[in-house]
Structures are given as C-alpha cells and as structure tokens.
Enzyme design. Structure first.
Site, PDB file in Angstrom:
ATOM      1  N   LYS A 184       8.312   0.504   5.492  1.00 29.90           N
ATOM      2  CA  LYS A 184       7.175   1.323   5.055  1.00 29.90           C
ATOM      3  C   LYS A 184       5.864   0.759   5.568  1.00 29.90           C
ATOM      4  O   LYS A 184       5.733  -0.464   5.644  1.00 29.90           O
ATOM      5  CB  LYS A 184       7.156   1.330   3.523  1.00 29.90           C
ATOM      6  CG  LYS A 184       5.928   1.908   2.894  1.00 29.90           C
ATOM      7  CD  LYS A 184       5.251   0.974   1.882  1.00 29.90           C
ATOM      8  CE  LYS A 184       4.500  -0.137   2.514  1.00 29.90           C
ATOM      9  NZ  LYS A 184       3.512  -0.820   1.677  1.00 29.90           N
ATOM     10  N   THR A 185       4.935   1.529   5.928  1.00 26.50           N
ATOM     11  CA  THR A 185       3.499   1.248   6.041  1.00 26.50           C
ATOM     12  C   THR A 185       2.835   2.297   6.911  1.00 26.50           C
ATOM     13  O   THR A 185       3.327   2.617   8.007  1.00 26.50           O
ATOM     14  CB  THR A 185       3.144  -0.153   6.604  1.00 26.50           C
ATOM     15  OG1 THR A 185       1.716  -0.235   6.649  1.00 26.50           O
ATOM     16  CG2 THR A 185       3.699  -0.474   7.962  1.00 26.50           C
ATOM     17  N   ASP A 194       5.804  -8.014   5.585  1.00 30.98           N
ATOM     18  CA  ASP A 194       5.874  -9.160   4.669  1.00 30.98           C
ATOM     19  C   ASP A 194       6.928  -8.930   3.585  1.00 30.98           C
ATOM     20  O   ASP A 194       7.714  -9.824   3.265  1.00 30.98           O
ATOM     21  CB  ASP A 194       4.520  -9.388   3.980  1.00 30.98           C
ATOM     22  CG  ASP A 194       3.563 -10.133   4.893  1.00 30.98           C
ATOM     23  OD1 ASP A 194       4.045 -10.713   5.897  1.00 30.98           O
ATOM     24  OD2 ASP A 194       2.359 -10.125   4.627  1.00 30.98           O
ATOM     25  N   ARG A 232       1.072  -5.687  -4.986  1.00 29.40           N
ATOM     26  CA  ARG A 232       1.061  -6.611  -3.848  1.00 29.40           C
ATOM     27  C   ARG A 232       1.499  -8.036  -4.203  1.00 29.40           C
ATOM     28  O   ARG A 232       1.279  -8.954  -3.430  1.00 29.40           O
ATOM     29  CB  ARG A 232      -0.334  -6.628  -3.211  1.00 29.40           C
ATOM     30  CG  ARG A 232      -0.714  -5.330  -2.515  1.00 29.40           C
ATOM     31  CD  ARG A 232      -1.878  -5.533  -1.576  1.00 29.40           C
ATOM     32  NE  ARG A 232      -2.305  -4.300  -0.917  1.00 29.40           N
ATOM     33  CZ  ARG A 232      -1.766  -3.836   0.206  1.00 29.40           C
ATOM     34  NH1 ARG A 232      -0.784  -4.483   0.781  1.00 29.40           N
ATOM     35  NH2 ARG A 232      -2.222  -2.702   0.740  1.00 29.40           N
ATOM     36  N   GLY A 243       0.821  -1.216   0.000  1.00 31.71           N
ATOM     37  CA  GLY A 243       0.000   0.000   0.000  1.00 31.71           C
ATOM     38  C   GLY A 243       0.849   1.258   0.000  1.00 31.71           C
ATOM     39  O   GLY A 243       1.965   1.274   0.539  1.00 31.71           O
ATOM     40  N   ASP A 288       0.255   1.812   8.420  1.00 27.95           N
ATOM     41  CA  ASP A 288      -0.378   1.113   9.545  1.00 27.95           C
ATOM     42  C   ASP A 288       0.472   1.158  10.817  1.00 27.95           C
ATOM     43  O   ASP A 288      -0.034   0.910  11.909  1.00 27.95           O
ATOM     44  CB  ASP A 288      -0.640  -0.356   9.190  1.00 27.95           C
ATOM     45  CG  ASP A 288      -1.752  -0.504   8.154  1.00 27.95           C
ATOM     46  OD1 ASP A 288      -2.264   0.523   7.691  1.00 27.95           O
ATOM     47  OD2 ASP A 288      -2.091  -1.654   7.803  1.00 27.95           O
TER      48      ASP A 288
END
Ligand code: FBP
Length: 554
Positions: free
Chosen positions: A202-203, A176, A145, A81, A205
């Site tokens: 990165k993320t 992941d 993804r 994402g 979230d």
C-alpha cells in the site's frame, strides 16, 4: 444511514479477480517457482532471516485446492497513511476466508499496529463488511503509524495472537510496514508460534514497487484524483489567462505522484526530486528554470501556467539539506530556549547569521521571510525542522517572482506574474477507489488469504500483469526477504525493503523529459476529468500512464 447514490451503487460493484482466482476456492492450486535470494546483501539477510529466507516464489493456477483444512482466525491491520482501496483488501480477505469456511474468523485490529499491541479489535461480520465495499478511506478499522519492530512488541503480539488463537496476521502497509511484517514473520517462525504473517503493498506515494510489485495500491486513484484537479486548474488558467498556479502534490520521499500527474496533464513545469538530487541543483537553478518558462510564455503574451511540485522537493536540494542539518545543530539541546527567548525576529536573524556557515546562510538568506520563520517554528518532537511542512509551492513562486523582477529590470522579461498556490494530498487519499484500485485491492486481499491457507509466511501478496485486463492478472506471492537489502537507518545497519525512487533512465521519466521543453512553452494541457466508475472499460478501467509506459503499452 443516509447514502449518496454513488455510495449505494459502489456497494453493489463486484470487483474483478485475476482469472486463476475466479473459478472458486476449490479450484485454486499452487505452482511453486524458483527459490529466491535477496536483491542485495544476501549473506546478511539470510543470517537475519534463517527461517523465512530463500523461499520460493509462488503463483496460483487453476486446479484442485490441496490446502490443509483447518479453522483460520486471521487478524488484519492497516498501517500508515490512507490509500484508496484499503477497505477492499479487507473485503477480499474476508470473502476468501468465509468462502473457504463459514467458521473462519477475521479480526480487525484498530488504529493500526497499536491495535495489535493494545488488543483493540472488532470481529468482522457480513453486514459490517458490506458497508465498506468499494469505498475509500481506512475508517473500517482506522490506521496508525506505530512501528512494529521491537522484540518486546513482538512478544506482546504473540500473547494477543495466543489469546485469540490467531493463525495469521495480515499487514497492509508501505515499505517500512512490510519490512516489519518480514521481521515479525521471522520472529513468529523462530518461536514456533504457528502464526503466519502476510503483507499487502500500500501507499499512494507509489514508492513500494520493484521487479515483483508493479504498483502499490492507492497510487492509481490518488493520482487520478489530483490529475482531475490539476486538469481543472489548467483549464481555469487557460480561461482566465492571468495566473501561474504552483501545485504541490503528496509524495514525501519519491516524485512518482508528481511525475504521473505531469504525464496525465502536461503542465508547463513539473519538478522531479530525484533529478534535482542527481544534478545537484540549487534553489536558484530550479527557480531559474521555472522563470525561463514564465518568461518565454509571458513574452509571448501568455501570462499563465501550471507548475507541479513534489512534496519532498526541498530534501532533494543538496544545499537545502545542508542548511537543515546546520539548523538542527544550531538549535540542539538548550540552544532552542536561548533562541526562543530572543526579543524579536531581528535578534533571531543575527543569531542565525552567526550560527550558520557562510554557504548555508547564503541559502537561508534567499528564502522568503515566511519560509525562514517556518524553519524555526515547526519542529518535530526531537527538535528537528519538519521539512515536509515547508510550503515549497510558495517558496518556489516567491523565488521565481524575485528572479522575474531581476529580469524585468534587465529588460528581458515583459510579462506579468501573479501566482496561486495549492496543495493536493489528503484530497486523494480517501477517494472512492477507481475500478483499477477496487479490483486490485480486492484481489490482493483474496490472494492474501490463499497464501495463508496454503501455509505461507513472510510473503507479500503479489498480483501482477496489471497493465492488462484483470482477467489476465497473475496472482501469487513473493517472499518479502527477496525485496530486502541492508541500509543505514538512524546510525544502524538494518534489513529493509528498498524504496523505489523515480528512475531517471526509466520510461516514464524519459517520456516526460522528451516532452517537457515543448510543454514549458506551449499550452499543451490535457484534461483527464473525473474518475469514471461506470461506462466503457476503455475509460473506466485504465491504469496509470506510469505503469503503461513501464510495461511498454504506450
Ligand atoms: P504512507 O507512506 O504511509 O503510505 O503515507 C504517505 C503519505 O500519504 C505521504 O504522501 C504524506 O507525506 C504523508 O503520508 C502524510 O502523512 P500524515 O497522514 O501523517 O499527515
């Protein structure tokens, strides 16, 4: 090209680097630290990563650069994402690579990991890179993804690497993707390909963090963007005084985004998935908790409020997870067709009633009809319910309404209840990176190239001491295997980077817990306003409250 004034100004912004990287490439030396071991399952991880396990943590320091000089051809991919700052990781990588030697080459593989498999790439140039400096988005090369995890895929990557003479691959991704970076690094080392692999965290979230990685990039900007919007809604709510706003925020597997937004805006309610799971809360209990706040406020004449709901909440509710598992089983194989051929919802409802256990049917039965139907409409390619598509903001407002109706009849609730619903996710993933993310990402990219030039592989680019001004940040690298343990995934034991969930004994949650009862009843809203890019550092360079609390700065 038509550019907005901010776009033009951001092109000019010079991201700040950690002190030890500032003096110039020739002045960056390495301090080798201690050998590392994985966070758990040491023997198993060591056996799986014989070439990359146990390496030393390293820190860059000021001193003369002793890296061997060789032409570098680096490939980079963005994975998963979008997260604000991704472009700056690429820019930092490019600038360090070119500052080292103008003949070095940076290739961007397009559309995420699949670009590497399909050999779909561009070569970066100064003019191309300059159009993306300090901008949001991943459109510089796109993302995807596709998972890079099988030996067949690694063989293809090796061929592509050979064709271009790649000396290194940089994978910018979440837990992941960086797990896969470690596996790819091991493969490349075991097969003597000469290709190094470096990861960048990165993320939005925020769930890729641990004792080494203080924050994943993008979390700062995304939560600031959502917090601005939530603050605006709080102000609207406090002005109109007639709505309860149910706001879902992204964050599928962890509630860090919701928690940070709550710390920034002090809403009446914020659900934390990890707490719901730990206390094994039912949907009715959660709805009851929200209804308590609505009731107390309503009875005091305050028929308005704000509730923040993390995207992944329903997966944390034990009875809901059981229901989903039963529905997946109920519609497995040919039974989906049988179900779809039933003439109407009444017939389908009977089918469901007969197929579920009594307990799960009781949970199903309290759901609003729209959500019940959603559970049977939205299926993934494997036929499973797509829990992330469930409109939990509507689910909870409906459950709260039903509970309040009961309380009204019982005479305890005297207020009025009207709800509005929002989902904030994509709004924040491609925002112009805050100064923090612009600086952090540029540093991660610059630092990734330093790791490459010093010959490291299987390392995550690490920049720490992030709650301090950038000048005091510490740049270096950590073997990815240090962050790994063995977990059960799809019926198999796999080496993975442990996902960071909200810690219920951590300082950010404790701070929230200590204040939330007051926030539930009073109107204690705070209004963070828009991200500021120009002005005093005390306003523009702030990082998250989560990080400040974790680092004991608040
Ligand atoms: P990453 O873990 O890849 O960074 O993505 C996280 C996320 O932004 C979640 O918050 C959200 O649930 C998901 O991506 C949405 O994915 P998509 O872009 O495929 O709709």
């Amino acid at each position: 090209m038509n550019l907005s004034p901010l776009q033009k100004a951001r092109y000019e912004y010079q991201p700040k680097l950690p002190g030890m990287l500032k003096a110039g490439i020739k002045e960056i030396s390495v301090k080798v630290g201690s050998a590392t071991t994985s966070v758990a399952d040491q023997d198993k991880i060591k056996a799986l990563f014989p070439n990359t396990y146990g390496k030393e943590e390293i820190t860059f320091v000021k001193g003369s650069n002793t890296a061997a000089s060789k032409k570098q051809v680096v490939g980079v991919i963005l994975s998963g994402g979008q997260a604000p700052g991704g472009h700056n990781v690429v820019c930092g990588l490019y600038d360090a690579l070119k500052a080292t030697d103008k003949n070095n080459v940076l290739l961007g593989f397009k559309g995420g990991p699949s670009g590497l498999l399909d050999d779909d790439y561009i070569e970066f140039t100064d003019s191309f890179i300059d159009e993306y400096r300090n901008t949001g988005g991943f459109d510089i090369i796109g993302s995807g993804r596709t998972k890079l995890e099988t030996t067949e895929q690694f063989k293809v990557v090796t061929e592509v690497a050979k064709k271009h003479g790649l000396t290194a691959i940089v994978i910018i991704g979440g837990d992941d993707s960086n797990t896969n970076a470690a596996v790819l690094a091991e493969y490349m080392a075991a097969n003597n390909t000469g290709v190094q692999v470096i990861g960048c965290p990165k993320t939005i979230d925020g769930d890729l963090k641990n004792e080494d990685i203080e924050a994943s990039f993008g979390f700062d900007t995304a939560t600031k963007t959502y917090s601005e919007l939530i603050g605006n809604i709080e102000r609207d709510s406090n002005s109109a005084k007639k709505y309860w706003h149910f706001i879902k925020v992204m964050g599928r597997s962890a509630s860090h985004v919701a928690l940070e937004c709550a710390l920034e805006t002090q809403p009446n309610i914020c659900l934390i998935g990890e707490e719901v799971a730990a206390k094994k809360m039912s949907l009715a209990q959660i709805a009851g908790q929200i209804a308590d706040s609505v009731e107390k406020r309503g009875n005091a004449g305050k028929n308005f409020g704000v509730a923040i709901i993390p995207e992944g909440i329903v997966e944390f509710v034990p009875e809901f997870s059981v229901l989903i598992a039963e529905i997946n089983e109920l519609l497995a194989g040919k039974k989906t067709e049988e179900f779809n051929n039933l003439p109407n919802w009444a017939a389908k409802y009977e089918f469901i009633k007969n197929g579920l256990t009594k307990e799960s049917f009781a949970v199903f039965d309290i759901l609003p009809e729209a959500i019940q139907k959603q559970l049977f409409l939205e299926r993934d390619p494997h036929g499973n319910v797509q829990v992330s598509l469930i409109e939990s903001e509507k689910l909870f407002s409906e459950l709260v309404k039903a509970e309040l109706d009961k309380r009204k009849k019982a005479g305890t609730y005297k207020g009025k209840f009207a709800a509005q619903h929002h989902f904030f996710g994509y709004e924040g993933r491609c925002a112009f990176p805050s100064n923090f993310d612009a600086d952090y990402c540029y540093s991660l990219g610059y630092n990734a190239f330093m790791l490459i030039s010093y010959g490291y592989t299987g390392y995550l680019s690490k920049v720490s001491n992030l709650a301090k001004p950038a000048d005091e940040w510490v740049a270096g690298g950590m073997p990815i295997t240090k962050m790994m343990n063995i977990e059960r995934r799809n019926g198999e034991d796999k080496p993975v980077i442990r996902k960071a969930l909200v810690e219920l004994d951590g300082k950010p949650f404790k701070y929230f817990e200590a204040n939330r009862d007051k926030w539930a009843v009073e109107t204690a809203f705070t209004y963070p306003g828009a991200i500021q890019y120009y002005g005093p550092a005390s306003v523009c360079d702030l990082t998250t409250i989560t990080l400040a609390l974790e680092k004991g700065q608040m």
